[in-house]
Scaffold this motif. Structure first.
Motif, PDB file in Angstrom:
ATOM      1  N   HIS A  71       0.844  -1.195   0.000  1.00  0.00           N
ATOM      2  CA  HIS A  71       0.000   0.000   0.000  1.00  0.00           C
ATOM      3  C   HIS A  71       0.879   1.244   0.000  1.00  0.00           C
ATOM      4  O   HIS A  71       1.752   1.412   0.850  1.00  0.00           O
ATOM      5  CB  HIS A  71      -0.914   0.028   1.229  1.00  0.00           C
ATOM      6  CG  HIS A  71      -2.020  -0.964   1.174  1.00  0.00           C
ATOM      7  ND1 HIS A  71      -1.809  -2.312   1.369  1.00  0.00           N
ATOM      8  CD2 HIS A  71      -3.350  -0.815   0.927  1.00  0.00           C
ATOM      9  CE1 HIS A  71      -2.957  -2.948   1.265  1.00  0.00           C
ATOM     10  NE2 HIS A  71      -3.913  -2.077   0.999  1.00  0.00           N
ATOM     11  N   GLY A  72       0.645   2.130  -0.961  1.00  0.00           N
ATOM     12  CA  GLY A  72       1.312   3.423  -1.000  1.00  0.00           C
ATOM     13  C   GLY A  72       0.397   4.481  -0.400  1.00  0.00           C
ATOM     14  O   GLY A  72      -0.139   4.299   0.697  1.00  0.00           O
ATOM     15  N   TYR A  73       0.196   5.560  -1.141  1.00  0.00           N
ATOM     16  CA  TYR A  73      -0.731   6.579  -0.653  1.00  0.00           C
ATOM     17  C   TYR A  73      -2.119   5.974  -0.459  1.00  0.00           C
ATOM     18  O   TYR A  73      -2.648   5.317  -1.350  1.00  0.00           O
ATOM     19  CB  TYR A  73      -0.839   7.740  -1.659  1.00  0.00           C
ATOM     20  CG  TYR A  73       0.403   8.583  -1.807  1.00  0.00           C
ATOM     21  CD1 TYR A  73       0.985   9.201  -0.707  1.00  0.00           C
ATOM     22  CD2 TYR A  73       0.968   8.782  -3.048  1.00  0.00           C
ATOM     23  CE1 TYR A  73       2.107   9.988  -0.849  1.00  0.00           C
ATOM     24  CE2 TYR A  73       2.103   9.576  -3.216  1.00  0.00           C
ATOM     25  CZ  TYR A  73       2.665  10.170  -2.105  1.00  0.00           C
ATOM     26  OH  TYR A  73       3.780  10.949  -2.245  1.00  0.00           O
ATOM     27  N   GLY A  74      -2.696   6.260   0.695  1.00  0.00           N
ATOM     28  CA  GLY A  74      -4.072   5.845   0.922  1.00  0.00           C
ATOM     29  C   GLY A  74      -5.006   7.029   0.788  1.00  0.00           C
ATOM     30  O   GLY A  74      -4.569   8.159   0.542  1.00  0.00           O
ATOM     31  N   GLU A 130      -6.992  10.218   1.659  1.00  0.00           N
ATOM     32  CA  GLU A 130      -6.749  11.249   2.681  1.00  0.00           C
ATOM     33  C   GLU A 130      -7.773  11.162   3.813  1.00  0.00           C
ATOM     34  O   GLU A 130      -7.489  11.518   4.954  1.00  0.00           O
ATOM     35  CB  GLU A 130      -6.800  12.643   2.050  1.00  0.00           C
ATOM     36  CG  GLU A 130      -5.618  12.972   1.143  1.00  0.00           C
ATOM     37  CD  GLU A 130      -5.839  12.552  -0.299  1.00  0.00           C
ATOM     38  OE1 GLU A 130      -5.007  12.928  -1.144  1.00  0.00           O
ATOM     39  OE2 GLU A 130      -6.831  11.841  -0.562  1.00  0.00           O
ATOM     40  N   ASN A 142      -1.606  13.839   3.716  1.00  0.00           N
ATOM     41  CA  ASN A 142      -1.491  12.690   2.829  1.00  0.00           C
ATOM     42  C   ASN A 142      -2.071  11.415   3.415  1.00  0.00           C
ATOM     43  O   ASN A 142      -1.829  10.325   2.914  1.00  0.00           O
ATOM     44  CB  ASN A 142      -0.025  12.449   2.453  1.00  0.00           C
ATOM     45  CG  ASN A 142       0.284  12.919   1.049  1.00  0.00           C
ATOM     46  OD1 ASN A 142      -0.625  13.154   0.255  1.00  0.00           O
ATOM     47  ND2 ASN A 142       1.561  13.072   0.732  1.00  0.00           N
ATOM     48  N   GLY A 143      -2.815  11.540   4.490  1.00  0.00           N
ATOM     49  CA  GLY A 143      -3.447  10.369   5.071  1.00  0.00           C
ATOM     50  C   GLY A 143      -2.610   9.702   6.147  1.00  0.00           C
ATOM     51  O   GLY A 143      -1.390   9.853   6.209  1.00  0.00           O
ATOM     52  N   CYS A 193      -7.204  17.026   1.583  1.00  0.00           N
ATOM     53  CA  CYS A 193      -6.605  16.585   0.324  1.00  0.00           C
ATOM     54  C   CYS A 193      -5.425  17.466  -0.081  1.00  0.00           C
ATOM     55  O   CYS A 193      -4.513  17.022  -0.783  1.00  0.00           O
ATOM     56  CB  CYS A 193      -7.652  16.570  -0.778  1.00  0.00           C
ATOM     57  SG  CYS A 193      -8.883  15.253  -0.605  1.00  0.00           S
ATOM     58  N   SER A 252      -0.992   6.431   8.014  1.00  0.00           N
ATOM     59  CA  SER A 252      -0.335   5.264   7.429  1.00  0.00           C
ATOM     60  C   SER A 252      -1.235   4.026   7.435  1.00  0.00           C
ATOM     61  O   SER A 252      -2.076   3.840   8.322  1.00  0.00           O
ATOM     62  CB  SER A 252       0.960   4.948   8.179  1.00  0.00           C
ATOM     63  OG  SER A 252       0.696   4.257   9.387  1.00  0.00           O
ATOM     64  N   TYR A 253      -1.049   3.189   6.445  1.00  0.00           N
ATOM     65  CA  TYR A 253      -1.791   1.928   6.331  1.00  0.00           C
ATOM     66  C   TYR A 253      -1.607   1.074   7.580  1.00  0.00           C
ATOM     67  O   TYR A 253      -2.560   0.509   8.112  1.00  0.00           O
ATOM     68  CB  TYR A 253      -1.299   1.176   5.092  1.00  0.00           C
ATOM     69  CG  TYR A 253      -1.818  -0.243   4.972  1.00  0.00           C
ATOM     70  CD1 TYR A 253      -3.132  -0.492   4.619  1.00  0.00           C
ATOM     71  CD2 TYR A 253      -0.971  -1.325   5.203  1.00  0.00           C
ATOM     72  CE1 TYR A 253      -3.611  -1.795   4.505  1.00  0.00           C
ATOM     73  CE2 TYR A 253      -1.426  -2.630   5.081  1.00  0.00           C
ATOM     74  CZ  TYR A 253      -2.746  -2.862   4.732  1.00  0.00           C
ATOM     75  OH  TYR A 253      -3.210  -4.154   4.632  1.00  0.00           O
ATOM     76  N   TYR A 285      -8.987   4.796   5.082  1.00  0.00           N
ATOM     77  CA  TYR A 285      -9.509   3.634   4.354  1.00  0.00           C
ATOM     78  C   TYR A 285     -10.955   3.369   4.764  1.00  0.00           C
ATOM     79  O   TYR A 285     -11.327   3.512   5.931  1.00  0.00           O
ATOM     80  CB  TYR A 285      -8.657   2.402   4.635  1.00  0.00           C
ATOM     81  CG  TYR A 285      -7.306   2.438   3.951  1.00  0.00           C
ATOM     82  CD1 TYR A 285      -7.180   2.124   2.596  1.00  0.00           C
ATOM     83  CD2 TYR A 285      -6.162   2.800   4.662  1.00  0.00           C
ATOM     84  CE1 TYR A 285      -5.944   2.163   1.966  1.00  0.00           C
ATOM     85  CE2 TYR A 285      -4.915   2.847   4.037  1.00  0.00           C
ATOM     86  CZ  TYR A 285      -4.817   2.529   2.689  1.00  0.00           C
ATOM     87  OH  TYR A 285      -3.595   2.579   2.057  1.00  0.00           O
TER      88      TYR A 285
END
Length: 410
Positions: free
Chosen positions: A70-73, A75, A291-292, A287, A294-295, A78
């Motif tokens: 998983h990269g960018y998720g 914002e 950047n959200g 947004c 982390s996963y 999930y």
């Protein structure tokens, strides 16, 4: 030539917890043989729940394979976490929310500090006193607080919470645009009843105000009749933004994850009087500037909603609340007046003989090698009190009480 945002120049030179750290470090340097016990900073001490650790290990393994990397998720967070939040934290209490009203963050401090980005500089505001410093300082940075005079900001309405009013803030007798409420309260450890919270919702509805409701400590509520969310109050979704954190709920102070609720019903107005949905602007702000989360952190948060996760988290919360009971009973037996510690991990302790809170802090550090937080650091109404947290190790809490007893009985 680049010019600084001069609102930052208005900030007070010292930050409460940085000041405490400097004084404690100076003491440790001068007394390297002394063990200092900290009951001041509200950081957790117990390890993460096994269900959380297992989820994080799996998430790390996901990142090691091309198929599950998983990269960018998103914002906003999930969808699987936002759906878990809605189901477990709200539907379980009879509150209906849409996952699109949930914004996952890296902890409540970030969003409570950044939420002012959405509102005009000329909005007026009200805060409880004492208060968590971030609410005020972020508005100073945003140019909304006015001038600092005699310990208070000129454009801020302060609602004193003290023994005389049983720590219940009084509704302002004039209109304000923004209201900050935190329950269970940091620093006093007190809670708010539904009928009192209803008064605030009614006030906000009448004045088209927005309530910023910090519910970071709701998991510590023990009494069934105390609201966990402002949305338990009818029509609150029209006037309130709610902040939650996993930092104290699940020990995520080093993991960083929480969430903010902005209901679709919540609106604000333009200067021309046009009504606009607030959530769309927060989404746009996130947004652009975020950047959200982390996963791995979000998988960890998801795990606390599993059957095992809920059980394990509750055990840790009970551990801290048992600490609070020990601290509360011990301090009361010493003749001190203690508030909080029953539905929150914080105790608000009156200093003996109305001693200034910074002096009592220093005397306790030097006399018992125990760290507390001076109440005046949270506002003028905090003078004459100290905050003690129950987030310490059990043995440290017991030893701290023995030291304080010996020190006070000298």
């Amino acid at each position: 030539m680049a010019h600084i945002n001069e609102e930052f120049l208005k900030l007070q030179k010292n930050y409460l917890f940085a000041d405490i750290a400097k004084k404690v470090n100076a003491y440790k340097t001068a007394h390297p043989d002394k063990k200092v016990i900290s009951l001041g900073i509200g950081d957790v001490t117990q390890p993460l729940a096994p269900a959380v650790i297992e989820a994080m290990h799996k998430a790390v393994d996901d990142m090691a394979t091309k198929e599950h990397f998983h990269g960018y998720g998103p914002e906003q967070g999930y969808l699987w976490l936002r759906e878990s939040i809605v189901k477990n934290d709200y539907e379980a209490r009879g509150i209906h929310l849409d996952p699109c009203e949930v914004f996952v963050n890296d902890g409540a401090k970030s969003d409570t500090g950044n939420i002012g980005d959405l509102l005009s500089q000329d909005n007026t505001m009200a805060v409880t006193d004492p208060i968590y410093p971030v609410y005020i300082d972020s508005n100073v940075m945003g140019g909304r607080a006015g001038v600092f005079e005699n310990g208070r900001w000129s454009n801020v309405t302060y609602m004193s919470c003290n023994e005389d009013n049983k720590f219940v803030p009084q509704i302002p007798d004039h209109r304000v645009d923004m209201v900050y409420l935190c329950y269970p309260n940091n620093p006093t450890g007190m809670v708010i009843a539904k009928d009192e919270l209803q008064k605030w919702v009614d006030y906000a509805l009448a004045h088209n105000a927005i309530i910023f409701y910090d519910a970071a400590y709701e998991a510590y509520i023990q009494d069934d009749d105390i609201p966990h969310s402002i949305y338990e109050i009818p029509n609150a979704k029209k006037v309130a933004i709610e902040f939650h954190s996993y930092s104290k709920t699940a020990g995520f102070t080093g993991i960083r994850c929480g969430y903010t609720i902005i209901p679709k019903e919540l609106t604000a107005t333009t200067k021309e009087g046009k009504s606009v949905e607030v959530a769309q602007f927060w989404d746009r702000r996130q947004c652009t500037k975020f950047n959200g989360t982390s996963y791995i952190s979000q998988r960890a948060a998801e795990a606390i909603y599993t059957q095992e996760g809920k059980k394990q988290i509750k055990q840790t919360i009970n551990y801290y609340m048992e600490n609070a009971r020990i601290l509360r009973e011990s301090l009361t037996e010493l003749g001190l007046t203690v508030y909080g510690g029953q539905n929150a991990p914080y105790l608000w302790v009156k200093t003996p003989a109305d001693a200034p809170s910074w002096k009592f802090f220093e005397d306790m550090l030097n006399g018992a090698q125990v760290v507390c937080t001076p109440g005046v650091g949270f506002g003028l109404a905090g003078e004459g009190f100290i905050r003690i947290t129950s987030f310490g190790d059990r043995n440290d809490c017991i030893e701290a009480m023995a030291r304080i007893k010996k020190w006070l009985n000298k």
